[in-house]
Design an enzyme around this catalytic site. Structure first.
Site, PDB file in Angstrom:
ATOM      1  N   CYS A  44      -5.622  42.606 -24.682  1.00  0.00           N
ATOM      2  CA  CYS A  44      -5.158  41.269 -25.010  1.00  0.00           C
ATOM      3  C   CYS A  44      -5.364  41.048 -26.498  1.00  0.00           C
ATOM      4  O   CYS A  44      -6.027  41.824 -27.178  1.00  0.00           O
ATOM      5  CB  CYS A  44      -5.937  40.204 -24.230  1.00  0.00           C
ATOM      6  SG  CYS A  44      -5.852  40.372 -22.437  1.00  0.00           S
ATOM      7  N   GLY A  70      -0.217  42.575 -25.725  1.00  0.00           N
ATOM      8  CA  GLY A  70       0.024  42.045 -24.392  1.00  0.00           C
ATOM      9  C   GLY A  70       1.311  41.260 -24.352  1.00  0.00           C
ATOM     10  O   GLY A  70       1.521  40.379 -25.188  1.00  0.00           O
ATOM     11  N   ASN A 144     -10.629  38.781 -24.997  1.00  0.00           N
ATOM     12  CA  ASN A 144     -10.091  40.138 -24.989  1.00  0.00           C
ATOM     13  C   ASN A 144     -11.198  41.088 -24.551  1.00  0.00           C
ATOM     14  O   ASN A 144     -12.247  41.156 -25.179  1.00  0.00           O
ATOM     15  CB  ASN A 144      -9.599  40.511 -26.396  1.00  0.00           C
ATOM     16  CG  ASN A 144      -9.297  41.993 -26.578  1.00  0.00           C
ATOM     17  OD1 ASN A 144      -9.464  42.540 -27.648  1.00  0.00           O
ATOM     18  ND2 ASN A 144      -8.849  42.649 -25.529  1.00  0.00           N
ATOM     19  N   GLY A 145     -10.972  41.819 -23.471  1.00  0.00           N
ATOM     20  CA  GLY A 145     -11.977  42.761 -22.998  1.00  0.00           C
ATOM     21  C   GLY A 145     -12.109  42.725 -21.494  1.00  0.00           C
ATOM     22  O   GLY A 145     -11.211  42.295 -20.777  1.00  0.00           O
ATOM     23  N   TYR A 289      -4.238  54.364 -30.487  1.00  0.00           N
ATOM     24  CA  TYR A 289      -2.996  53.844 -29.920  1.00  0.00           C
ATOM     25  C   TYR A 289      -2.839  52.336 -30.015  1.00  0.00           C
ATOM     26  O   TYR A 289      -1.796  51.842 -30.410  1.00  0.00           O
ATOM     27  CB  TYR A 289      -2.885  54.280 -28.460  1.00  0.00           C
ATOM     28  CG  TYR A 289      -1.703  53.696 -27.718  1.00  0.00           C
ATOM     29  CD1 TYR A 289      -0.396  54.062 -28.055  1.00  0.00           C
ATOM     30  CD2 TYR A 289      -1.872  52.794 -26.683  1.00  0.00           C
ATOM     31  CE1 TYR A 289       0.698  53.527 -27.383  1.00  0.00           C
ATOM     32  CE2 TYR A 289      -0.789  52.252 -25.998  1.00  0.00           C
ATOM     33  CZ  TYR A 289       0.491  52.621 -26.355  1.00  0.00           C
ATOM     34  OH  TYR A 289       1.557  52.087 -25.691  1.00  0.00           O
TER      35      TYR A 289
END
Length: 506
Positions: A44, A70, A144-145, A289
């Site tokens: 995210c 996302g 985020n996570g 990535y």
């Protein structure tokens, strides 16, 4: 049509009727109806703005720059010192936040979120920011996570009387804050963050304050920036990646430190360490990535890391070839580094159609197999009769790699050699990456030569783990989580079944 929720001081209202004149397209990235892509899913992206008269629009621009993290849902919450409003919807940032929608978000503070689900149902209910009216006041959170001890915490909170609005692990943090016995809000946040384990970069907002924090091990990135205002106090911004600052014309200042809680009020920025003594284990796949090449992550430009990955890969496993071809878009930077190091021409021998992934519906498996051909097209005159080295960032299941090798060979390539700019992915991730289970990871079940045979390449080689760590070394003694390559997890091991699955759905 995309359905959008508006949360104001009086509750939640459905804005779908007001948007009915505009045919918004629901994002189907989590469905099997989209072109199958043998890649790990991004986690995210979060952004926060403090002290800007048009904070909602600034958050919108920040999320636009973070859209790659996302594409399932997005949301923005704003506050003006008295009220807190929240709008979120399914789809892309540009689909949800039109000018009319942004005008419904007044205030000089904002937080925003763009989501790909790793835990919790893929639904509007779990879109963020999540807004909770608690004993500590009104709080909005974007996360985020992934938390790895959420099952025990959720049970504990429910027994204490907590009522959960969502199935997202992000709400657990807000509920911990609401049930904390700490006297002040900042102490309650620090107390709550010390109870959760796993990966998190968080931005939170009350009616008059912004908070930002990272987990003690620093799994996920979060940066601080500043917009310098000539006629008033500077605007403080937070973002998952520094590339968002470029669009906001903000100066990058530093990363939020692992275990740090930052608070921004009208009086300025204050900070405290809520946790210390944990070894840093930042996710190395951000450099491989996830992050954009123009971002600075963990103190190092991603572009530099990927260039070095390609160069090191060439040193370790080069074979005679006529042309270096990246698998677009994720293999481009590493392929440039490889080509320069090897002294072999770089060519865009595969052209990507960027307009396929969200629109092509595949009702049957036989049509789904056609997806790669719709997404990538070989340039025959660059490949025919050539010894080709393909550069990609990873192999997860192997199915897409096999299709690409077949496509290049079908375009007349004499030899096809595949080079991967990271080590074999042998273990799932529990820290916010949607990794398949171990039984679906080809490198966990086959040798490198068996993988080569499966993908039908003339040769296959991965970058060594030592080579990857060397390529990502910023000189700041960063320590990375490489559990996906080793199976050695930095936190207490949790079985993948204990983590709520991301359910497919619209």
């Amino acid at each position: 049509m995309t359905r959008v929720l508006f949360q104001g001081v009086s509750g939640v209202a459905d804005l779908s009727a007001s948007l009915s004149s505009r045919p918004l397209t629901t994002d189907l990235c989590s469905l099997t109806a989209v072109v199958a892509d043998d890649k790990l899913r991004e986690e995210c992206g979060v952004v926060a703005i403090h002290g800007h008269p048009d904070a909602a629009r600034q958050a919108y621009l920040g999320l636009y720059a973070l859209q790659h993290r996302g594409q399932e849902s997005a949301g923005i919450a704003t506050a003006d010192g008295h009220h807190l409003a929240n709008i979120k919807g399914m789809g892309l940032v540009s689909e949800i936040f039109t000018d009319d929608v942004l005008q419904k978000l007044p205030g000089d503070m904002a937080i925003g979120h763009t989501r790909y689900s790793t835990t919790g149902d893929s639904a509007l209910l779990n879109a963020q920011p999540i807004r909770v009216d608690s004993t500590k006041g009104l709080i909005a959170i974007a996360h985020n996570g992934n938390l790895v001890n959420l099952g025990n915490l959720r049970t504990k909170l429910e027994r204490a009387g907590a009522y959960f609005q969502t199935t997202s692990d992000s709400e657990i943090i807000v509920q911990l804050i609401a049930h904390s016995r700490a006297s002040s809000l900042v102490d309650a946040i620090a107390d709550s963050l010390s109870q959760v384990e796993g990966a998190f970069s968080i931005v939170m907002m009350t009616r008059d304050r912004i908070f930002a924090a990272r987990d003690p091990r620093g799994f996920r990135p979060l940066s601080i920036g500043r917009i310098r205002n000539i006629d008033g106090p500077d605007t403080i911004v937070f973002a998952s990646e520094s590339c968002a600052f470029d669009l906001l014309r903000a100066d990058y200042e530093r990363d939020v430190l692992p275990g740090e809680l930052v608070m921004v009020t009208e009086d300025g920025v204050t900070s405290r360490q809520y946790a210390t003594g944990f070894p840093q284990t930042s996710c190395i796949f951000e450099h491989v990535y996830f992050a954009r090449p123009d971002s600075k992550i963990y103190g190092r430009w991603v572009q530099e890391s990927r260039d070095q990955m390609g160069r090191q890969l060439a040193r370790e496993s080069h074979v005679p070839a006529d042309v270096i071809v990246p698998v677009p878009d994720s293999g481009v930077t590493a392929a440039l580094g490889y080509a320069e190091e090897a002294g072999v021409p770089f060519r865009f021998g595969l052209i990507r159609n960027h307009y396929v992934g969200r629109t092509f519906i595949e009702p049957e498996q036989r049509v789904r197999d056609f997806g790669v051909k719709l997404k990538l097209n070989p340039v025959r005159n660059l490949l025919e009769g050539k010894r080709v080295i393909l550069i990609d960032d990873s192999i997860i299941r192997g199915t897409t790699s096999r299709k690409i090798v077949r496509m290049v060979r079908g375009a007349g390539a004499k030899e096809v050699h595949l080079r991967i700019s990271c080590p074999p992915t042998v273990s799932p991730c529990f820290y916010g990456v949607d990794t398949p289970s171990k039984r679906d990871l080809i490198a966990a079940n086959k040798t490198i030569d068996e993988i080569r045979g499966f993908i039908e390449a003339d040769s296959l080689a991965y970058l060594s783990l030592d080579g990857l760590l060397k390529a990502c070394d910023s000189g700041e003694k960063n320590s990375f989580c490489v559990a996906c390559y080793t199976g050695n997890y930095p936190t207490q091991w949790v079985d993948v079944e204990d983590i709520l699955p991301a359910a497919a759905g619209v």
